[in-house]
Each structure stands twice: as C-alpha cells, then as structure tokens.
Design a protein around this motif. Structure first.
Motif, PDB file in Angstrom:
ATOM      1  N   LEU A  15       0.843  -1.190   0.000  1.00 53.97           N
ATOM      2  CA  LEU A  15       0.000   0.000   0.000  1.00 53.97           C
ATOM      3  C   LEU A  15       0.878   1.240   0.000  1.00 53.97           C
ATOM      4  CD1 LEU A  15      -2.861   1.083   0.134  1.00 53.97           C
ATOM      5  CD2 LEU A  15      -2.711   1.017   2.622  1.00 53.97           C
ATOM      6  N   ASP A  16       0.883   1.964  -1.108  1.00 51.15           N
ATOM      7  CA  ASP A  16       1.646   3.195  -1.240  1.00 51.15           C
ATOM      8  C   ASP A  16       0.706   4.362  -0.985  1.00 51.15           C
ATOM      9  OD1 ASP A  16       3.149   5.352  -1.947  1.00 51.15           O
ATOM     10  OD2 ASP A  16       3.434   4.773  -4.045  1.00 51.15           O
ATOM     11  N   THR A  17       0.931   5.097   0.078  1.00 51.69           N
ATOM     12  CA  THR A  17       0.018   6.192   0.433  1.00 51.69           C
ATOM     13  C   THR A  17       0.654   7.548   0.163  1.00 51.69           C
ATOM     14  OG1 THR A  17       0.808   6.050   2.713  1.00 51.69           O
ATOM     15  CG2 THR A  17      -1.198   4.831   2.162  1.00 51.69           C
ATOM     16  N   GLY A  18       1.409   7.634  -0.901  1.00 50.57           N
ATOM     17  CA  GLY A  18       1.904   8.925  -1.338  1.00 50.57           C
ATOM     18  C   GLY A  18       2.898   9.544  -0.388  1.00 50.57           C
ATOM     19  N   GLY A  19       3.794   8.740   0.164  1.00 45.57           N
ATOM     20  CA  GLY A  19       4.829   9.276   1.028  1.00 45.57           C
ATOM     21  C   GLY A  19       4.468   9.266   2.498  1.00 45.57           C
ATOM     22  N   GLN A  20       3.247   8.840   2.834  1.00 44.68           N
ATOM     23  CA  GLN A  20       2.867   8.777   4.233  1.00 44.68           C
ATOM     24  C   GLN A  20       3.737   7.761   4.961  1.00 44.68           C
ATOM     25  OE1 GLN A  20      -1.240   7.804   3.494  1.00 44.68           O
ATOM     26  NE2 GLN A  20      -1.911   9.702   4.447  1.00 44.68           N
ATOM     27  N   PHE A  21       4.190   8.114   6.154  1.00 40.73           N
ATOM     28  CA  PHE A  21       4.920   7.142   6.939  1.00 40.73           C
ATOM     29  C   PHE A  21       3.929   6.292   7.729  1.00 40.73           C
ATOM     30  CE2 PHE A  21       4.580  11.007   9.430  1.00 40.73           C
ATOM     31  CZ  PHE A  21       4.247  10.566  10.692  1.00 40.73           C
ATOM     32  N   LYS A  22       4.451   5.279   8.396  1.00 41.64           N
ATOM     33  CA  LYS A  22       3.604   4.285   9.044  1.00 41.64           C
ATOM     34  C   LYS A  22       3.767   4.352  10.550  1.00 41.64           C
ATOM     35  CE  LYS A  22       5.055   0.076   8.951  1.00 41.64           C
ATOM     36  NZ  LYS A  22       5.444  -1.262   8.452  1.00 41.64           N
ATOM     37  N   VAL A  23       2.631   4.218  11.250  1.00 41.50           N
ATOM     38  CA  VAL A  23       2.631   4.082  12.698  1.00 41.50           C
ATOM     39  C   VAL A  23       2.139   2.676  13.012  1.00 41.50           C
ATOM     40  CG1 VAL A  23       1.564   4.814  14.858  1.00 41.50           C
ATOM     41  CG2 VAL A  23       2.263   6.532  13.171  1.00 41.50           C
ATOM     42  N   THR A  24       2.944   1.898  13.716  1.00 43.20           N
ATOM     43  CA  THR A  24       2.537   0.553  14.120  1.00 43.20           C
ATOM     44  C   THR A  24       2.119   0.585  15.580  1.00 43.20           C
ATOM     45  OG1 THR A  24       4.053  -0.482  12.543  1.00 43.20           O
ATOM     46  CG2 THR A  24       3.247  -1.852  14.347  1.00 43.20           C
ATOM     47  N   LEU A  25       0.863   0.224  15.836  1.00 38.73           N
ATOM     48  CA  LEU A  25       0.373   0.193  17.202  1.00 38.73           C
ATOM     49  C   LEU A  25       0.797  -1.113  17.863  1.00 38.73           C
ATOM     50  CD1 LEU A  25      -3.230   1.687  16.850  1.00 38.73           C
ATOM     51  CD2 LEU A  25      -1.038   2.858  17.192  1.00 38.73           C
ATOM     52  N   THR A  26       1.366  -1.002  19.054  1.00 38.81           N
ATOM     53  CA  THR A  26       1.874  -2.151  19.800  1.00 38.81           C
ATOM     54  C   THR A  26       1.358  -2.097  21.233  1.00 38.81           C
ATOM     55  OG1 THR A  26       3.869  -0.976  20.495  1.00 38.81           O
ATOM     56  CG2 THR A  26       3.967  -2.150  18.383  1.00 38.81           C
ATOM     57  N   LYS A  27       1.685  -3.112  22.021  1.00 36.82           N
ATOM     58  CA  LYS A  27       1.287  -3.121  23.428  1.00 36.82           C
ATOM     59  C   LYS A  27       1.891  -1.938  24.174  1.00 36.82           C
ATOM     60  CE  LYS A  27       0.618  -8.117  23.934  1.00 36.82           C
ATOM     61  NZ  LYS A  27       1.099  -9.347  24.628  1.00 36.82           N
ATOM     62  N   SER A  28       3.127  -1.601  23.839  1.00 32.74           N
ATOM     63  CA  SER A  28       3.803  -0.502  24.535  1.00 32.74           C
ATOM     64  C   SER A  28       3.430   0.869  23.977  1.00 32.74           C
ATOM     65  CB  SER A  28       5.324  -0.692  24.461  1.00 32.74           C
ATOM     66  OG  SER A  28       5.756  -0.715  23.113  1.00 32.74           O
ATOM     67  N   SER A  29       2.921   0.907  22.752  1.00 36.48           N
ATOM     68  CA  SER A  29       2.496   2.159  22.126  1.00 36.48           C
ATOM     69  C   SER A  29       1.165   1.916  21.421  1.00 36.48           C
ATOM     70  CB  SER A  29       3.561   2.652  21.136  1.00 36.48           C
ATOM     71  OG  SER A  29       3.179   3.886  20.559  1.00 36.48           O
ATOM     72  N   PRO A  30       0.060   1.851  22.183  1.00 36.54           N
ATOM     73  CA  PRO A  30      -1.200   1.346  21.634  1.00 36.54           C
ATOM     74  C   PRO A  30      -2.135   2.377  21.012  1.00 36.54           C
ATOM     75  CG  PRO A  30      -1.399   1.615  23.989  1.00 36.54           C
ATOM     76  CD  PRO A  30       0.000   2.036  23.637  1.00 36.54           C
ATOM     77  N   GLN A  31      -1.779   3.656  21.031  1.00 36.91           N
ATOM     78  CA  GLN A  31      -2.772   4.668  20.664  1.00 36.91           C
ATOM     79  C   GLN A  31      -2.205   5.691  19.692  1.00 36.91           C
ATOM     80  OE1 GLN A  31      -5.623   5.777  23.766  1.00 36.91           O
ATOM     81  NE2 GLN A  31      -5.068   7.912  23.419  1.00 36.91           N
ATOM     82  N   HIS A  32      -3.088   6.152  18.780  1.00 33.51           N
ATOM     83  CA  HIS A  32      -2.703   7.214  17.841  1.00 33.51           C
ATOM     84  C   HIS A  32      -3.918   8.095  17.600  1.00 33.51           C
ATOM     85  CE1 HIS A  32      -0.565   9.195  14.557  1.00 33.51           C
ATOM     86  NE2 HIS A  32      -1.678   9.093  13.858  1.00 33.51           N
ATOM     87  N   ALA A  33      -3.699   9.390  17.499  1.00 32.66           N
ATOM     88  CA  ALA A  33      -4.782  10.349  17.265  1.00 32.66           C
ATOM     89  C   ALA A  33      -4.756  10.820  15.816  1.00 32.66           C
ATOM     90  CB  ALA A  33      -4.651  11.544  18.205  1.00 32.66           C
ATOM     91  N   ILE A  34      -5.907  10.742  15.155  1.00 28.06           N
ATOM     92  CA  ILE A  34      -6.082  11.325  13.819  1.00 28.06           C
ATOM     93  C   ILE A  34      -6.735  12.688  14.040  1.00 28.06           C
ATOM     94  CG2 ILE A  34      -7.150  11.059  11.549  1.00 28.06           C
ATOM     95  CD1 ILE A  34      -7.240   8.064  12.033  1.00 28.06           C
ATOM     96  N   THR A  35      -6.056  13.739  13.643  1.00 26.65           N
ATOM     97  CA  THR A  35      -6.510  15.083  14.006  1.00 26.65           C
ATOM     98  C   THR A  35      -6.688  15.977  12.778  1.00 26.65           C
ATOM     99  OG1 THR A  35      -4.234  15.855  14.302  1.00 26.65           O
ATOM    100  CG2 THR A  35      -5.329  14.935  16.235  1.00 26.65           C
ATOM    101  N   GLY A  36      -7.336  17.121  13.011  1.00 30.07           N
ATOM    102  CA  GLY A  36      -7.480  18.143  11.984  1.00 30.07           C
ATOM    103  C   GLY A  36      -8.254  17.668  10.776  1.00 30.07           C
ATOM    104  N   ALA A  37      -7.809  18.107   9.603  1.00 26.20           N
ATOM    105  CA  ALA A  37      -8.508  17.780   8.358  1.00 26.20           C
ATOM    106  C   ALA A  37      -8.539  16.283   8.096  1.00 26.20           C
ATOM    107  CB  ALA A  37      -7.836  18.500   7.192  1.00 26.20           C
ATOM    108  N   ALA A  38      -7.501  15.550   8.531  1.00 20.98           N
ATOM    109  CA  ALA A  38      -7.451  14.107   8.303  1.00 20.98           C
ATOM    110  C   ALA A  38      -8.612  13.398   8.990  1.00 20.98           C
ATOM    111  CB  ALA A  38      -6.126  13.537   8.810  1.00 20.98           C
ATOM    112  N   ALA A  39      -9.128  13.984  10.082  1.00 18.12           N
ATOM    113  CA  ALA A  39     -10.218  13.361  10.843  1.00 18.12           C
ATOM    114  C   ALA A  39     -11.588  13.730  10.308  1.00 18.12           C
ATOM    115  CB  ALA A  39     -10.115  13.759  12.313  1.00 18.12           C
ATOM    116  N   THR A  40     -11.671  14.676   9.384  1.00 13.79           N
ATOM    117  CA  THR A  40     -12.981  15.171   8.950  1.00 13.79           C
ATOM    118  C   THR A  40     -13.164  15.176   7.441  1.00 13.79           C
ATOM    119  OG1 THR A  40     -12.124  17.452   8.974  1.00 13.79           O
ATOM    120  CG2 THR A  40     -13.175  16.649  10.979  1.00 13.79           C
ATOM    121  N   THR A  41     -12.159  14.772   6.688  1.00 14.82           N
ATOM    122  CA  THR A  41     -12.202  14.892   5.237  1.00 14.82           C
ATOM    123  C   THR A  41     -12.212  13.520   4.577  1.00 14.82           C
ATOM    124  OG1 THR A  41     -10.941  16.943   5.372  1.00 14.82           O
ATOM    125  CG2 THR A  41     -11.082  15.890   3.207  1.00 14.82           C
TER     126      THR A  41
END
Length: 242
Positions: A15-41
């Motif tokens: 999956l090529d998302t146009g240069g977007q980097f990747k966040v992998t959710l793990t037990k030690s880092s389980p949460q990520h916030a989608i904010t701003g325009a990305a959350a509403t568009t």
C-alpha cells in the motif's frame, strides 16, 4: 488516491500512500490520534490483509481469479510430504458501531450487512474476500459524518477454517486522507480464538479521532465481543450468501 485504488484492485502488493509514513500500534504504544482535516475529510480506509497458508507464496490477482473457478478451492488442501501443515482460513473484517443518537449495529459480510456511506452507519464494506487475495478486504468510513460517531470497534473473525490467527499473518491497516497510515498486526498465539477485537476508534471531539489498539482474542464470535465491550445488541446465527 490512485495508488490506493491500485492496491485494492490487486495491481500493487504493498500500500503506497503517497509518502505517508507508518505508525505501528503495539502493546507498549497502543494509541494514535487522527486530528485536523485528516479526521474530517473524505474516507478512512480500513484494510484487512492476510496470507492463507503457512509458507505459501503470495498469490497474484490472476492466480486468485483462477482459483475462483476451481472447485477444489472449496476443499481443504492436503500438505505436501515433507512440508509444514497448511491452514485454510477465511477471515472477515467487520465493525460494531455506536452513534451519538444511540443507534448501534454491525457491518459485516454475514447476513449481507455491508453498511452504507451516505446513511447511518456511514460505514461500508467493499465486499468479502474468502481467499486472501492481494487486496484483502476493505472498509470505508465516511469522515464527513464524524460527528455522528461515538465509537467504532473494528474486529476480525474466522468464518471458516482452522482457528489459528497466528497462521494467517493478518494485518489491519488504517489509512486516513493525510498523515501516517496506522498498522496493527494480529500475530499473537491464540490457538482457540475465533474472533479478535482489533482497534477501537472513538470521537474525542475537537476534530480528533482516537485509534486504540485492542487485539483482544475471544474463543467465541460477535455476541462474545459485544459482551466484552458492552454494545448490548441481540444476536442470532447468520450465514454468508453463496
């Protein structure tokens, strides 16, 4: 978004998302916030991808089409002598939802409950992949209706085949219109599990969606996940359309 459509059609194996980097959710880092325009568009893409057999090479889109017309695909394949056992697994991507007006329900292949993007629940499945095709299964979430969402529980269940998530090499990828894609791997050993709650998406207000890794395996199905998360729905046995 042409690259996403190429991926969904099976023309790309990654999956090529146009240069977007990747966040992998793990037990030690389980949460990520989608904010701003990305959350509403636009739409939020949720993709489930898996390989169906241990050690099997990646199937091409052409090979997958051939298999659709092969009646032997309906029967478990016997492992070759000297090779590790192979596991046929039919995974389904699904979502329980609770809207701000109190409506609750499920989007899933069972019962043909594929959802709707323009009307409640504003969540829709692209279809049902029974064979681990390169594009996997994809769910769309209409972020223009974000304010209607209270919580969305994305889950995966084994409809048919060996109950062995660790043999399926399943990955759920969440792709917003902008910002990093979010990846959750289902790789823990859960030999008897038939279902797995993958992520919980909640509307945190202020144009923010919180995506939290769950990866909670249960030995039952939707009703068991419902009891675990308190959606309070009534369940009955369902079947896939042939």
């Amino acid at each position: 978004m042409a690259s996403i459509w190429e991926y969904l059609r099976g023309e790309r194996n990654t999956l090529d998302t146009g240069g977007q980097f990747k966040v992998t959710l793990t037990k030690s880092s389980p949460q990520h916030a989608i904010t701003g325009a990305a959350a509403t568009t636009g739409y939020l893409y949720v993709n489930l991808h898996w390989t169906t057999r241990t050690g099997a090479p990646r199937a091409s889109a052409r090979d997958t089409v051939r298999r659709l017309f092969n009646p032997r695909i309906l029967r478990p394949m016997e492992p070759d002598a000297g090779q590790s056992a192979q596991h046929n697994v039919d995974l389904d991507l699904a979502c329980m939802y609770e809207l701000t007006d109190g409506k609750r329900g499920v989007v899933q292949p069972l019962g043909g409950l594929l959802g709707d993007l323009q009307h409640p629940p504003y969540v829709k499945l692209s279809g049902d992949d029974q064979y681990g095709a390169p594009s996997g299964e994809t769910m769309y979430i209409n972020l223009e209706k974000k304010d209607q969402f209270k919580r969305l529980l994305v889950f995966v269940y084994i409809y048919d085949g060996t109950p062995a998530f660790e043999q399926a090499n399943a990955v759920v990828t969440i792709v917003p219109q902008s910002g990093p894609r979010i990846e959750v791997k289902l790789e823990e050993r859960a030999p008897a599990a038939r279902s797995c709650a993958v992520v919980l998406i909640e509307n945190s207000g202020d144009n923010t969606l919180t995506v939290r890794r769950e990866v909670r395996y249960v030995n039952g199905f939707q009703a068991d996940l419902d009891r675990l998360y308190g959606f309070g729905m009534q369940w009955q046995r369902g079947y896939k359309a042939e």
